[in-house]
Design a protein around this motif. Structure first.
Motif, PDB file in Angstrom:
ATOM      1  N   SER A 278       0.836  -1.199   0.000  1.00 60.62           N
ATOM      2  CA  SER A 278       0.000   0.000   0.000  1.00 60.62           C
ATOM      3  C   SER A 278       0.866   1.242   0.000  1.00 60.62           C
ATOM      4  O   SER A 278       1.724   1.413   0.871  1.00 60.62           O
ATOM      5  CB  SER A 278      -0.908   0.001   1.235  1.00 60.62           C
ATOM      6  OG  SER A 278      -1.553   1.245   1.359  1.00 60.62           O
ATOM      7  N   PRO A 504     -13.357  -4.545  -5.144  1.00 66.26           N
ATOM      8  CA  PRO A 504     -12.939  -4.467  -3.740  1.00 66.26           C
ATOM      9  C   PRO A 504     -12.867  -5.852  -3.116  1.00 66.26           C
ATOM     10  O   PRO A 504     -13.753  -6.688  -3.321  1.00 66.26           O
ATOM     11  CB  PRO A 504     -14.049  -3.620  -3.096  1.00 66.26           C
ATOM     12  CG  PRO A 504     -14.629  -2.831  -4.215  1.00 66.26           C
ATOM     13  CD  PRO A 504     -14.538  -3.712  -5.429  1.00 66.26           C
ATOM     14  N   THR A 505     -11.807  -6.107  -2.363  1.00 67.73           N
ATOM     15  CA  THR A 505     -11.695  -7.378  -1.656  1.00 67.73           C
ATOM     16  C   THR A 505     -12.658  -7.374  -0.471  1.00 67.73           C
ATOM     17  O   THR A 505     -13.198  -6.327  -0.089  1.00 67.73           O
ATOM     18  CB  THR A 505     -10.260  -7.602  -1.150  1.00 67.73           C
ATOM     19  OG1 THR A 505      -9.999  -6.678  -0.082  1.00 67.73           O
ATOM     20  CG2 THR A 505      -9.242  -7.398  -2.260  1.00 67.73           C
ATOM     21  N   SER A 507     -12.077  -7.674   2.701  1.00 67.88           N
ATOM     22  CA  SER A 507     -11.621  -6.814   3.807  1.00 67.88           C
ATOM     23  C   SER A 507     -11.754  -5.339   3.460  1.00 67.88           C
ATOM     24  O   SER A 507     -11.989  -4.510   4.341  1.00 67.88           O
ATOM     25  CB  SER A 507     -10.170  -7.142   4.174  1.00 67.88           C
ATOM     26  OG  SER A 507     -10.081  -8.439   4.734  1.00 67.88           O
ATOM     27  N   MET A 508     -11.624  -4.995   2.178  1.00 66.71           N
ATOM     28  CA  MET A 508     -11.872  -3.612   1.768  1.00 66.71           C
ATOM     29  C   MET A 508     -13.320  -3.242   2.041  1.00 66.71           C
ATOM     30  O   MET A 508     -13.615  -2.141   2.527  1.00 66.71           O
ATOM     31  CB  MET A 508     -11.559  -3.422   0.287  1.00 66.71           C
ATOM     32  CG  MET A 508     -10.098  -3.403  -0.073  1.00 66.71           C
ATOM     33  SD  MET A 508      -9.883  -3.198  -1.865  1.00 66.71           S
ATOM     34  CE  MET A 508      -8.095  -3.209  -1.989  1.00 66.71           C
ATOM     35  N   GLY A 512     -12.674  -1.031   4.901  1.00 69.31           N
ATOM     36  CA  GLY A 512     -12.153   0.106   4.154  1.00 69.31           C
ATOM     37  C   GLY A 512     -12.647   1.450   4.650  1.00 69.31           C
ATOM     38  O   GLY A 512     -11.890   2.419   4.720  1.00 69.31           O
ATOM     39  N   ASP A 550      -4.793  -7.494   6.347  1.00 64.79           N
ATOM     40  CA  ASP A 550      -5.717  -8.413   5.675  1.00 64.79           C
ATOM     41  C   ASP A 550      -5.951  -7.975   4.229  1.00 64.79           C
ATOM     42  O   ASP A 550      -5.977  -8.806   3.307  1.00 64.79           O
ATOM     43  CB  ASP A 550      -7.054  -8.457   6.415  1.00 64.79           C
ATOM     44  CG  ASP A 550      -6.933  -9.075   7.801  1.00 64.79           C
ATOM     45  OD1 ASP A 550      -6.026  -9.910   7.994  1.00 64.79           O
ATOM     46  OD2 ASP A 550      -7.726  -8.699   8.688  1.00 64.79           O
ATOM     47  N   ILE A 551      -6.117  -6.680   4.020  1.00 64.55           N
ATOM     48  CA  ILE A 551      -6.320  -6.156   2.665  1.00 64.55           C
ATOM     49  C   ILE A 551      -5.094  -6.429   1.814  1.00 64.55           C
ATOM     50  O   ILE A 551      -5.200  -6.856   0.655  1.00 64.55           O
ATOM     51  CB  ILE A 551      -6.639  -4.653   2.715  1.00 64.55           C
ATOM     52  CG1 ILE A 551      -8.009  -4.419   3.362  1.00 64.55           C
ATOM     53  CG2 ILE A 551      -6.604  -4.048   1.318  1.00 64.55           C
ATOM     54  CD1 ILE A 551      -8.348  -2.960   3.584  1.00 64.55           C
ATOM     55  N   THR A 552      -3.910  -6.195   2.375  1.00 63.45           N
ATOM     56  CA  THR A 552      -2.675  -6.420   1.635  1.00 63.45           C
ATOM     57  C   THR A 552      -2.554  -7.879   1.199  1.00 63.45           C
ATOM     58  O   THR A 552      -2.164  -8.175   0.058  1.00 63.45           O
ATOM     59  CB  THR A 552      -1.462  -6.027   2.490  1.00 63.45           C
ATOM     60  OG1 THR A 552      -1.574  -4.651   2.862  1.00 63.45           O
ATOM     61  CG2 THR A 552      -0.164  -6.235   1.730  1.00 63.45           C
ATOM     62  N   GLU A 554      -5.036 -10.000   0.672  1.00 66.02           N
ATOM     63  CA  GLU A 554      -6.029 -10.270  -0.364  1.00 66.02           C
ATOM     64  C   GLU A 554      -5.638  -9.638  -1.701  1.00 66.02           C
ATOM     65  O   GLU A 554      -5.845 -10.234  -2.765  1.00 66.02           O
ATOM     66  CB  GLU A 554      -7.393  -9.748   0.086  1.00 66.02           C
ATOM     67  CG  GLU A 554      -7.976 -10.519   1.268  1.00 66.02           C
ATOM     68  CD  GLU A 554      -9.167  -9.839   1.901  1.00 66.02           C
ATOM     69  OE1 GLU A 554      -9.791 -10.442   2.790  1.00 66.02           O
ATOM     70  OE2 GLU A 554      -9.478  -8.693   1.507  1.00 66.02           O
ATOM     71  N   VAL A 555      -5.076  -8.440  -1.652  1.00 65.06           N
ATOM     72  CA  VAL A 555      -4.628  -7.770  -2.877  1.00 65.06           C
ATOM     73  C   VAL A 555      -3.542  -8.593  -3.567  1.00 65.06           C
ATOM     74  O   VAL A 555      -3.553  -8.758  -4.798  1.00 65.06           O
ATOM     75  CB  VAL A 555      -4.123  -6.351  -2.559  1.00 65.06           C
ATOM     76  CG1 VAL A 555      -3.320  -5.784  -3.720  1.00 65.06           C
ATOM     77  CG2 VAL A 555      -5.290  -5.429  -2.242  1.00 65.06           C
TER      78      VAL A 555
END
Length: 563
Positions: A278, A504-505, A507-508, A512, A550-552, A554-555
């Motif tokens: 990010s 969007p994932t 977690s996003m 988000g 978590d977002i990282t 999933e990305v």
């Protein structure tokens, strides 16, 4: 005013679609029956074998849409259901387009949600990338992979894939093409600097080429009374509160200052190991925030910027109180045209390239600009109808016989293109228009220009002839205009692509909003001196703990699956 949306609309207003190259095949499609693409329904009595052949007999296609807003002025007898594009679909393609419902744009998402929940979806319609993923996962929409390959004309493909296939790739899920994106220009989303040339000349200052020079210029605009009223009432930079996190709104933005320090908040960039990280939590962001706090402390920023949206900042700027603004290539059309036309203090604004904080070039973050994705209901018998309608759009606006005055934007500025339900735009449409206009100006001959390019050419000449109301367009398409700056940026490849462009994932979706609110509050407090710069370190820690990690994860899973 929702600046992001307006940025897109104004960009499309001046979208001058250049004439197609002779290499593209745009004549009458070859005849002969074609087998239906794999996965499509068996053909009905209605047949149309080629990319632009007419359905015989005619077919009916249903859709839904937002209305055109209260500012759109219909001609006599013209309606959303009866206009030049509805007639084109019927007369040229044998398609009767009808709308199941039309609602104001602010009601669209709610209405669409009801239709989705009740399984009452039309044949062909538009979705955002989030709903594209949802509809694909639930097997609601058709795979367009083979339909696109079979029916899209070479010219259509050249428009849609003009960016190397980046935007088209965003519509692929699991290797299948599930939609046709409404392609737009990424280049036009690169922001530049608008600066008051008359203030530079009055204070005997050069055009700044570095961040140090830009700061010195801003300081002079604050301390040397450039408006000559004897009061300390001017500021250097125009910033709007909605841009504080480094997002791009199109006007009075802060993002390009982050880029000047090689920071990319809200983007996903590769690290040395090839993984995506990010840009929001990188140390360069902290450096930029400290720099912005210094500008604020030295009164180069309006002390009330934290409560002023873009419209309020525009009022201050056009009233002659601000001399520098980062924004989009169309800012001369809005809001700086009002500054130019201000009888008491006419501002002579010029566009200049973004400046760097060091000896490294500025790379502007560019993301997938497509907001709309054209999709087909899996149960619709003729998925090729969507491709045919897009082919017709391209023929009418880009092809050698294009008539933009009739089908896109009239010489009076009426945005007829909004009537077309399904659109695609060339990735460098405005740059190509600028280049066409430049060639005509050099030759002093507009022969060969399409209607939109000719309109831009005439506006440049009108401004040079003293028509101040033509300044906005002249400052985009004329010599030294904003498109000339973007041409330099394009030639020097001064862009960095946001590597995450998927839906969007989870977690996003779940976290988000919380992370975004925390980011906005922290950045604003640091810039305005209400929190120390080291508060950024605490923000990073909390960002990771509250969902960022978590977002990282999933990305990067998405990234690996899309390689």
């Amino acid at each position: 005013m929702k600046l992001r949306r307006n940025a897109r609309l104004i960009s499309l207003t001046i979208a001058a679609l250049a004439t197609a190259t002779a290499a593209c095949s745009t004549g009458s499609p070859t005849g002969g029956e074609s087998n239906p693409p794999a996965g499509a329904s068996e053909p009905s009595a209605a047949l149309a074998s080629g990319p632009l052949d007419k359905f015989e007999p005619e077919i009916t296609l249903t859709s839904v849409r937002a209305d055109l807003g209260t500012n759109y002025k219909y001609d006599q007898g013209e309606t959303i259901d009866n206009n030049v594009w509805i007639q084109e679909y019927k007369e040229k393609l044998g398609i009767n387009l009808t709308y199941q419902w039309v609602v104001p744009s602010e009601q669209y998402q709610q209405k669409f949600g009801v239709a989705l929940a009740s399984n009452d979806l039309p044949d062909v319609f538009d979705v955002d990338i989030k709903n594209l993923k949802l509809l694909t996962e639930n097997d609601v929409i058709a795979d367009l992979t083979e339909v696109y390959e079979q029916y899209a004309t070479p010219l259509t493909k050249s428009v849609i894939e003009g960016d190397g296939g980046l935007m088209l790739g965003t519509a692929k899920i699991g290797g299948k093409l599930m939609a046709i994106p409404e392609t737009l220009s990424m280049l036009d989303n690169v922001e530049i600097i608008w600066i008051r040339k008359d203030w530079l000349e009055k204070l005997n200052l050069p055009v700044p080429t570095t961040m140090d020079e830009l700061v010195k210029t801003a300081e002079a605009f604050v301390t040397q009374d450039p408006d000559g009223n004897g009061e300390a009432d001017t500021y250097g930079f125009a910033f709007n509160k909605d841009a504080v996190i480094g997002n791009v709104t199109g006007w009075a933005d802060i993002a390009p200052i982050f880029y000047a320090f090689h920071a990319y908040p809200n983007g996903w960039i590769k690290d040395d190991s090839g993984h995506l990280v990010s840009g929001t939590i990188q140390p360069e962001v902290k450096t930029t925030l400290a720099f912005l706090n210094d500008l604020y402390n030295r009164k180069m920023i309006d002390p009330e910027f934290g409560v002023k949206d873009g419209t309020k900042v525009a009022e201050s700027t056009t009233a002659g109180k601000i001399g520098i603004a980062y924004g989009a290539m169309w800012n001369s059309i809005w809001p700086l045209n009002s500054s130019k036309e201000n009888a008491e203090d006419p501002g002579d604004w010029i566009p200049i390239p973004p400046v760097s904080s060091d000896d490294k070039p500025v790379l502007s973050l560019v993301s997938n600009p497509a907001a709309n994705y054209h999709v087909v209901n899996k149960n619709f018998e003729h998925p090729e109808a969507l491709i045919k309608m897009i082919n017709l759009w391209v023929e009418n606006t880009v092809g050698p016989n294009a008539n933009n005055d009739k089908y896109s934007t009239t010489s009076e500025g009426k945005e007829v293109f909004k009537m077309s339900m399904f659109r695609v735009w060339k990735p460098k449409q405005n740059l190509e228009s600028f280049q066409a206009v430049r060639g005509a100006l050099e030759k002093k001959d507009p022969t060969g220009l399409n209607s939109t390019d000719k309109s831009n050419y005439e506006k440049v000449l009108a401004y040079e002839g003293g028509d101040v109301k033509s300044w906005g367009y002249a400052s985009v398409f004329g010599p030294g205009g904003s498109q000339s700056i973007l041409e330099q940026i394009d030639q020097n490849n001064q862009m960095i692509f946001n590597e995450f462009y998927g839906a969007p994932t989870q977690s996003m979706i779940d976290k988000g909003a919380t992370l975004g609110k925390m980011q906005s509050e922290t950045f604003l407090k640091i810039i305005m001196g209400k929190a120390p710069i080291d508060e950024f370190d605490n923000f990073v820690e909390q960002w990771r703990k509250l969902g960022g990690d978590d977002i990282t994860k999933e990305v990067n899973e998405w990234y690996q699956s899309n390689q």
